[in-house]
Design a protein around this motif. Structure first.
Motif, PDB file in Angstrom:
ATOM      1  N   ALA A 148      27.183   2.198  23.723  1.00  0.00           N
ATOM      2  CA  ALA A 148      27.029   0.837  23.227  1.00  0.00           C
ATOM      3  C   ALA A 148      26.659  -0.080  24.380  1.00  0.00           C
ATOM      4  CB  ALA A 148      28.308   0.348  22.566  1.00  0.00           C
ATOM      5  N   GLY A 149      25.580  -0.821  24.208  1.00  0.00           N
ATOM      6  CA  GLY A 149      25.160  -1.723  25.271  1.00  0.00           C
ATOM      7  C   GLY A 149      23.861  -2.401  24.934  1.00  0.00           C
ATOM      8  N   GLU A 150      22.965  -2.472  25.920  1.00  0.00           N
ATOM      9  CA  GLU A 150      21.720  -3.212  25.777  1.00  0.00           C
ATOM     10  C   GLU A 150      20.573  -2.463  26.447  1.00  0.00           C
ATOM     11  OE1 GLU A 150      20.111  -7.185  27.927  1.00  0.00           O
ATOM     12  OE2 GLU A 150      21.849  -7.506  26.619  1.00  0.00           O
ATOM     13  N   VAL A 151      19.406  -2.558  25.847  1.00  0.00           N
ATOM     14  CA  VAL A 151      18.198  -2.061  26.491  1.00  0.00           C
ATOM     15  C   VAL A 151      17.803  -3.081  27.563  1.00  0.00           C
ATOM     16  CG1 VAL A 151      15.769  -1.469  26.204  1.00  0.00           C
ATOM     17  CG2 VAL A 151      17.415  -0.865  24.412  1.00  0.00           C
ATOM     18  N   ASP A 152      17.908  -2.703  28.825  1.00  0.00           N
ATOM     19  CA  ASP A 152      17.577  -3.660  29.881  1.00  0.00           C
ATOM     20  C   ASP A 152      16.180  -3.434  30.444  1.00  0.00           C
ATOM     21  OD1 ASP A 152      17.803  -2.156  32.675  1.00  0.00           O
ATOM     22  OD2 ASP A 152      19.467  -1.441  31.470  1.00  0.00           O
ATOM     23  N   PHE A 153      15.543  -2.302  30.088  1.00  0.00           N
ATOM     24  CA  PHE A 153      14.172  -2.031  30.524  1.00  0.00           C
ATOM     25  C   PHE A 153      13.544  -1.095  29.510  1.00  0.00           C
ATOM     26  CE2 PHE A 153      10.689  -0.161  32.875  1.00  0.00           C
ATOM     27  CZ  PHE A 153      10.276  -1.163  33.743  1.00  0.00           C
ATOM     28  N   SER A 154      12.274  -1.347  29.178  1.00  0.00           N
ATOM     29  CA  SER A 154      11.621  -0.489  28.198  1.00  0.00           C
ATOM     30  C   SER A 154      10.108  -0.591  28.312  1.00  0.00           C
ATOM     31  CB  SER A 154      12.048  -0.876  26.775  1.00  0.00           C
ATOM     32  OG  SER A 154      11.415  -0.067  25.812  1.00  0.00           O
ATOM     33  N   ASN A 155       9.472   0.558  28.587  1.00  0.00           N
ATOM     34  CA  ASN A 155       8.027   0.662  28.454  1.00  0.00           C
ATOM     35  C   ASN A 155       7.687   2.087  28.047  1.00  0.00           C
ATOM     36  OD1 ASN A 155       7.866   2.243  30.825  1.00  0.00           O
ATOM     37  ND2 ASN A 155       7.397   0.475  32.115  1.00  0.00           N
ATOM     38  N   GLU A 156       6.423   2.458  28.101  1.00  0.00           N
ATOM     39  CA  GLU A 156       6.021   3.756  27.554  1.00  0.00           C
ATOM     40  C   GLU A 156       6.542   4.939  28.362  1.00  0.00           C
ATOM     41  OE1 GLU A 156       2.300   2.399  29.897  1.00  0.00           O
ATOM     42  OE2 GLU A 156       4.153   1.548  29.093  1.00  0.00           O
ATOM     43  N   HIS A 157       6.959   4.713  29.610  1.00  0.00           N
ATOM     44  CA  HIS A 157       7.381   5.821  30.463  1.00  0.00           C
ATOM     45  C   HIS A 157       8.820   5.731  30.965  1.00  0.00           C
ATOM     46  CE1 HIS A 157       3.299   7.111  30.349  1.00  0.00           C
ATOM     47  NE2 HIS A 157       2.843   6.161  31.132  1.00  0.00           N
ATOM     48  N   PHE A 158       9.468   4.575  30.799  1.00  0.00           N
ATOM     49  CA  PHE A 158      10.807   4.395  31.362  1.00  0.00           C
ATOM     50  C   PHE A 158      11.691   3.626  30.394  1.00  0.00           C
ATOM     51  CE2 PHE A 158       7.824   4.727  34.854  1.00  0.00           C
ATOM     52  CZ  PHE A 158       8.422   5.694  35.665  1.00  0.00           C
ATOM     53  N   LEU A 159      12.972   3.927  30.457  1.00  0.00           N
ATOM     54  CA  LEU A 159      13.941   3.274  29.583  1.00  0.00           C
ATOM     55  C   LEU A 159      15.237   3.078  30.352  1.00  0.00           C
ATOM     56  CD1 LEU A 159      14.866   2.370  26.674  1.00  0.00           C
ATOM     57  CD2 LEU A 159      15.655   4.740  26.376  1.00  0.00           C
ATOM     58  N   GLY A 160      15.775   1.870  30.293  1.00  0.00           N
ATOM     59  CA  GLY A 160      17.061   1.588  30.911  1.00  0.00           C
ATOM     60  C   GLY A 160      18.049   1.070  29.887  1.00  0.00           C
TER      61      GLY A 160
END
Length: 230
Positions: free
Chosen positions: A169-181
């Motif tokens: 449980a949390g938040e998506v702090d980074f998102s693009n086609e190659h990386f996810l935080g």
């Protein structure tokens, strides 16, 4: 025959920490936002605490890898970072440059997340690699679907129950086609779509809970990734 060519990756950004805190993070605190670098055979060619740091590794035939950090204080306990990663790539220059540049963006973003939410807290770092099957063109897409964030954008809330891992449980702090935080109350989860750069999908966990165990984390997430790419 090799195609050795110089490269330079430059980023300028503001960070939520003083130059002193950023210096600590990029020298002694790398497991909290990137990966451990304490075993790197680098030489500090410039070490002017806390404003200018240059670390360099040299190899045969003129090869080198160099990181430069220039830090300026800003109001409100913040710092401006001028970052330069330079060196030489051998072969596949375009792919290596693209991969390194995109990784740099993600790592420096994660540095900001660490400084803002977890600065100074002890960390347990775990690196997990997905099976070779993750190198397929849709490898990272499959992982995002399994995480329940296939279309989630930066800032989106996340609450999922993952088989073998548990509740996240949390938040998506980074998102693009190659990386996810993904950032939770006590951890940073970083997912790397390295299938786009000729390698398996990977992930790191930076656990600030005070109760983390790298072996347990690797087993849980390793099993999850095995099932994703079965």
């Amino acid at each position: 025959m090799t195609d050795n060519r110089n490269f330079e990756i430059v980023y300028d950004m503001e960070l939520p920490g003083t130059p002193e805190r950023v210096w600590e993070a990029v020298t002694n605190g790398t497991p909290a936002w990137m990966f451990p670098t304490d075993q790197w055979p680098d030489v500090k060619t410039v070490e002017e605490y806390p404003h200018h740091l240059v670390s360099r590794m040299d190899g045969p035939d003129g090869w080198f890898n160099q990181l430069e950090h220039v830090l300026e204080p800003l109001d409100g306990g913040r710092a401006r970072l001028h970052y330069v990663h330079s060196g030489i790539f051998a072969d596949n220059w375009d792919q290596q440059y693209d991969g390194a540049s995109r990784h740099t963006e993600f790592y420096l973003h994660t540095l900001g997340q660490y400084l803002q939410y977890f600065d100074g807290r002890p960390v347990v770092f775990t690196d997990i690699q997905a099976p070779a099957a993750s190198q397929a063109p849709d490898g990272f897409i499959r992982l995002r679907e399994a995480l329940g964030v296939s279309s989630a954008r930066q800032g989106a809330a996340v609450e999922v129950e993952l088989d073998g891992v548990g509740r996240l449980a949390g938040e998506v702090d980074f998102s693009n086609e190659h990386f996810l935080g993904l950032r939770t109350e006590d951890a940073l989860y970083r997912f790397f779509g390295r299938n786009a750069f000729g390698a398996p999908v990977g992930m790191t966990v930076h656990d600030f809970s005070g109760a983390g165990d790298s072996e347990t984390t690797a087993k849980a997430w390793g099993g999850f990734l095995e099932r994703v790419y079965a």
